[in-house]
Write a protein that holds these residues in place. Structure first.
Motif, PDB file in Angstrom:
ATOM      1  N   UNK A 145       0.835  -1.208   0.000  1.00 15.14           N
ATOM      2  CA  UNK A 145       0.000   0.000   0.000  1.00 15.14           C
ATOM      3  C   UNK A 145       0.859   1.243   0.000  1.00 15.14           C
ATOM      4  N   UNK A 146       1.862   1.248   0.894  1.00 14.81           N
ATOM      5  CA  UNK A 146       2.749   2.404   0.982  1.00 14.81           C
ATOM      6  C   UNK A 146       3.437   2.650  -0.343  1.00 14.81           C
ATOM      7  N   UNK A 147       3.940   1.569  -0.931  1.00 13.86           N
ATOM      8  CA  UNK A 147       4.636   1.684  -2.222  1.00 13.86           C
ATOM      9  C   UNK A 147       3.700   2.227  -3.296  1.00 13.86           C
ATOM     10  N   UNK A 148       2.483   1.710  -3.291  1.00 15.19           N
ATOM     11  CA  UNK A 148       1.495   2.144  -4.273  1.00 15.19           C
ATOM     12  C   UNK A 148       1.204   3.634  -4.114  1.00 15.19           C
ATOM     13  N   UNK A 149       1.048   4.066  -2.862  1.00 11.09           N
ATOM     14  CA  UNK A 149       0.733   5.469  -2.599  1.00 11.09           C
ATOM     15  C   UNK A 149       1.820   6.393  -3.131  1.00 11.09           C
ATOM     16  N   UNK A 150       3.077   5.967  -2.954  1.00 13.47           N
ATOM     17  CA  UNK A 150       4.186   6.820  -3.390  1.00 13.47           C
ATOM     18  C   UNK A 150       4.149   6.998  -4.904  1.00 13.47           C
ATOM     19  N   UNK A 151       3.819   5.934  -5.626  1.00 17.16           N
ATOM     20  CA  UNK A 151       3.905   6.003  -7.084  1.00 17.16           C
ATOM     21  C   UNK A 151       2.626   6.500  -7.749  1.00 17.16           C
ATOM     22  N   UNK A 152       1.604   6.801  -6.962  1.00 17.53           N
ATOM     23  CA  UNK A 152       0.370   7.260  -7.582  1.00 17.53           C
ATOM     24  C   UNK A 152       0.471   8.712  -8.012  1.00 17.53           C
ATOM     25  N   UNK A 212     -13.975  15.064   3.549  1.00 17.14           N
ATOM     26  CA  UNK A 212     -13.028  16.148   3.336  1.00 17.14           C
ATOM     27  C   UNK A 212     -11.783  15.731   2.566  1.00 17.14           C
ATOM     28  N   UNK A 213     -11.463  14.449   2.492  1.00 19.38           N
ATOM     29  CA  UNK A 213     -10.282  14.096   1.684  1.00 19.38           C
ATOM     30  C   UNK A 213     -10.638  13.380   0.383  1.00 19.38           C
ATOM     31  N   UNK A 214     -11.835  13.643  -0.109  1.00 15.08           N
ATOM     32  CA  UNK A 214     -12.231  13.050  -1.387  1.00 15.08           C
ATOM     33  C   UNK A 214     -11.245  13.396  -2.494  1.00 15.08           C
ATOM     34  N   UNK A 215     -10.773  14.648  -2.509  1.00 12.99           N
ATOM     35  CA  UNK A 215      -9.978  15.121  -3.633  1.00 12.99           C
ATOM     36  C   UNK A 215      -8.472  14.948  -3.413  1.00 12.99           C
ATOM     37  N   UNK A 216      -8.111  14.157  -2.415  1.00 13.50           N
ATOM     38  CA  UNK A 216      -6.680  13.967  -2.170  1.00 13.50           C
ATOM     39  C   UNK A 216      -6.267  12.602  -2.674  1.00 13.50           C
ATOM     40  N   UNK A 217      -5.103  12.557  -3.312  1.00 18.87           N
ATOM     41  CA  UNK A 217      -4.630  11.269  -3.807  1.00 18.87           C
ATOM     42  C   UNK A 217      -3.168  11.091  -3.420  1.00 18.87           C
ATOM     43  N   UNK A 218      -2.643   9.959  -3.791  1.00 22.19           N
ATOM     44  CA  UNK A 218      -1.247   9.576  -3.546  1.00 22.19           C
ATOM     45  C   UNK A 218      -0.846   9.788  -2.087  1.00 22.19           C
ATOM     46  N   UNK A 219       0.370  10.268  -1.851  1.00 25.23           N
ATOM     47  CA  UNK A 219       0.892  10.355  -0.494  1.00 25.23           C
ATOM     48  C   UNK A 219       0.107  11.347   0.358  1.00 25.23           C
ATOM     49  N   UNK A 220      -0.510  12.345  -0.280  1.00 24.87           N
ATOM     50  CA  UNK A 220      -1.286  13.315   0.497  1.00 24.87           C
ATOM     51  C   UNK A 220      -2.455  12.609   1.178  1.00 24.87           C
ATOM     52  N   UNK A 221      -3.101  11.748   0.414  1.00 28.41           N
ATOM     53  CA  UNK A 221      -4.195  10.949   0.972  1.00 28.41           C
ATOM     54  C   UNK A 221      -3.652  10.068   2.095  1.00 28.41           C
TER      55      UNK A 221
END
Lengths: 384, 179
Positions: free
Chosen positions: A70-77, A262-271
């Motif tokens: 999951x962590x790896x995926x988040x970084x590369x999104x 409130x975090x609908x629009x956040x993706x990748x590491x920000x999410x």
């Protein structure tokens, strides 16, 4: 001076990187996915494998590789920022959410101050003679510890509110507004419910609170917060769960109504950072409740030089100081994780509240109950 | 028409239930019982870990087609076109040809099943008068990377096949005469 700074840095690293963050991030997997699967007769995530490490390639390892993946995926999104969003705030907000969740840990005592000399146990207290006490086991020993916690947890809502506003999306805005409303409703009863405990212990210093919980009522019952303030315990647990926006109080997220709030629009590491801050705050709730209501690092009947049964000057079962420290830190961790487990258990047990029900519970039930609890406690403390 | 009114009594909730905490405890006891049960014994977990553990298929499970063969190894099919006529998906293609053996009228020179088009209904098996086509191989139709590979021709279908115990032609004499 320099050693002091180094010591503080070391404590910060130990508390944040070795305790709060690992437990918090591991909970995204073990708490939310594995525990729920156990309750619902499923197996939960177990397909990811650590095949790069020889010998571990075939083991599911209770799904922990999933959490690494999951962590790896988040970084590369891709980090997507919606059109018309306030880019500056959108970028800052994850840090604003994570900052209070971590900073709150500063006042949590993992153990009493270290005593360089001899420990004498008097009236259920460790008294350090012929030596100094050194603050090794909490980052800062603040006399206004509890006020500090309330102040920071009040600030923590800014992350959610600004995240909702900066996204330029309706669902996000609704989520942000809901989280502000929920914070205001529950902050009041949260503070009022602990006011009873503050009256009893007569201090705001969390470590001093824990020291006083070592007292034995009638020589056998530990004076833990849950024993002297049972009602406050339930109100505080409920209010804290609402504060951390966890189900059944997950109005600001509201998956079934407003996507992810409130975090609908956040993706990748920000999410990931926003999500992580929620989990770290959840672990913090466990630590705070353990500190105020479950005796913190206290092990029943265990004092600085060993086990005492009743108010005796000599220990019935003597233990070396390091063993006492290890037992107490272990007890604190256990209590924290127990409350954490309880919160996840409640999440998978109770259905979500409706928005009006959340407000009703906060203003019409928790607030009067905590006020009544405070008044009665005040009378009892004044009489005794 | 008279309107009938059914009065459903409101649930009688005592203060004990209304205070919510004991009811939450009750719910917690159920979920945590399940949690610890599955944590230590996995007793109630019904999941089958598919690729590693396979579920036993029922006896009449319809898997990949197979063509049965005669005792001498020749294809059993007599190219009567019953299966391709019965097939609702039109996935069976047969080209009949004359057989050298006079006791065998026809045989399929080409027999191709498009496994991607097949809806696994089993009508072909029902239609077959001489037990030549069966779906009892118990094998999933696996995914195909290319469409061409989904066309199973006669050799491929015969590879899964086996001898049939049914009497060819439905007449004992005919069978014996063939040998």
């Amino acid at each position: 001076m320099l050693t002091d700074i180094l010591l503080i840095l070391l404590k910060i690293v130990a508390v944040v990187l070795l305790f709060a963050m690992p437990i918090g991030s591991l909970m995204t997997l073990l708490g939310d996915r594995k525990q729920s699967s156990m309750i619902q007769n499923r197996v939960g995530p177990n397909r990811a494998r650590l095949s790069i490490i020889p010998g571990l390639g075939r083991l599911p390892l209770v799904g922990i590789p999933h959490f690494l993946a999951d962590g790896l995926k988040m970084i590369f999104k891709e980090d997507a920022i919606p059109d018309g969003a306030d880019r500056t705030w959108h970028n800052i907000v994850p840090a604003m959410a994570l900052f209070p969740a971590i900073v709150m840990w500063a006042v949590i005592p993992f153990h009493d101050h270290y005593c360089t000399g001899e420990i004498v146990v008097q009236n259920y207290r460790d008294i350090c003679v012929e030596g100094q006490t050194r603050n090794f086991f909490s980052i800062a020993n603040l006399d206004a510890g509890l006020l500090y916690v309330f102040a920071i947890s009040g600030v923590s809502v800014y992350g959610a509110a600004i995240a909702g506003w900066a996204s330029n999306a309706k669902y996000s805005l609704i989520g942000g507004l809901r989280s502000s409303a929920q914070m205001i409703s529950y902050e009041v009863s949260m503070a009022l419910s602990v006011a009873g405990a503050i009256l009893i212990y007569g201090t705001l210093n969390l470590n001093e609170m824990v020291v006083q919980q070592g007292h034995l009522i009638g020589g056998w019952l530990p004076m833990w917060g849950i024993v002297v303030q049972p009602l406050a315990f339930f109100i505080f647990l409920g209010a804290m769960m609402a504060e951390t926006k966890r189900a059944p109080f997950d109005m600001p997220e509201g998956e079934s109504e407003i996507v992810a709030g409130y975090f609908t629009e956040f993706s990748s590491m920000k999410f990931a950072v926003i999500q992580l801050s929620e989990y770290v705050a959840t672990v913090f709730v466990g630590a705070l409740i353990a500190t105020i209501f479950l005796g913190g690092w206290q092990v029943p009947y265990l004092y600085g030089d060993g086990f005492h049964f009743g108010n005796t000057p000599t220990a019935a079962l003597e233990l070396p100081y390091w063993a006492v420290i290890a037992l107490r830190i272990g007890a604190f961790s256990f209590k924290t994780i127990f409350i954490l487990w309880l919160q996840f258990m409640l999440r998978w047990t109770l259905p979500r509240f409706r928005y009006d029900q959340v407000m009703n519970l906060g203003w019409k039930i928790f607030l009067p109950l905590s006020l009544a609890n405070l008044v009665i406690t005040a009378f009892v403390v004044a009489i005794l | 028409m008279a309107v009938t009114v059914t009065k459903i009594p409101r649930p009688d909730r005592s203060l004990w239930v209304q205070s919510y905490v004991p009811e939450v405890m009750r719910g917690l006891s159920i979920t945590s019982k399940q949690f610890f049960k599955n944590l230590f014994t996995k007793k109630d977990v019904v999941t089958i870990q598919y690729p590693e553990v396979k579920r036993d298929y029922p006896e009449r499970y319809r898997g990949l087609h197979r063509l049965m063969y005669r005792d001498d190894g020749q294809v059993r099919c007599v190219a009567c076109m019953c299966c391709s006529t019965a097939c609702p998906a039109n996935c069976i293609h047969i080209e009949a040809a004359e057989h050298d053996d006079t006791s065998i009228e026809k045989y399929p020179a080409v027999f191709v099943i498009d496994e991607l088009r097949c809806i696994v209904c089993g009508m072909c098996v029902e239609a077959c008068p001489c037990d030549a086509i069966r779906m009892d191989s118990g094998i999933h139709t696996h995914p195909f990377y290319e469409r061409d590979t989904a066309f199973f021709d006669k050799p491929a279908l015969l590879e899964l096949g086996g001898p049939s115990v049914a009497h060819q032609g439905g007449d004992m004499k005919g069978v014996q005469g063939h040998h």
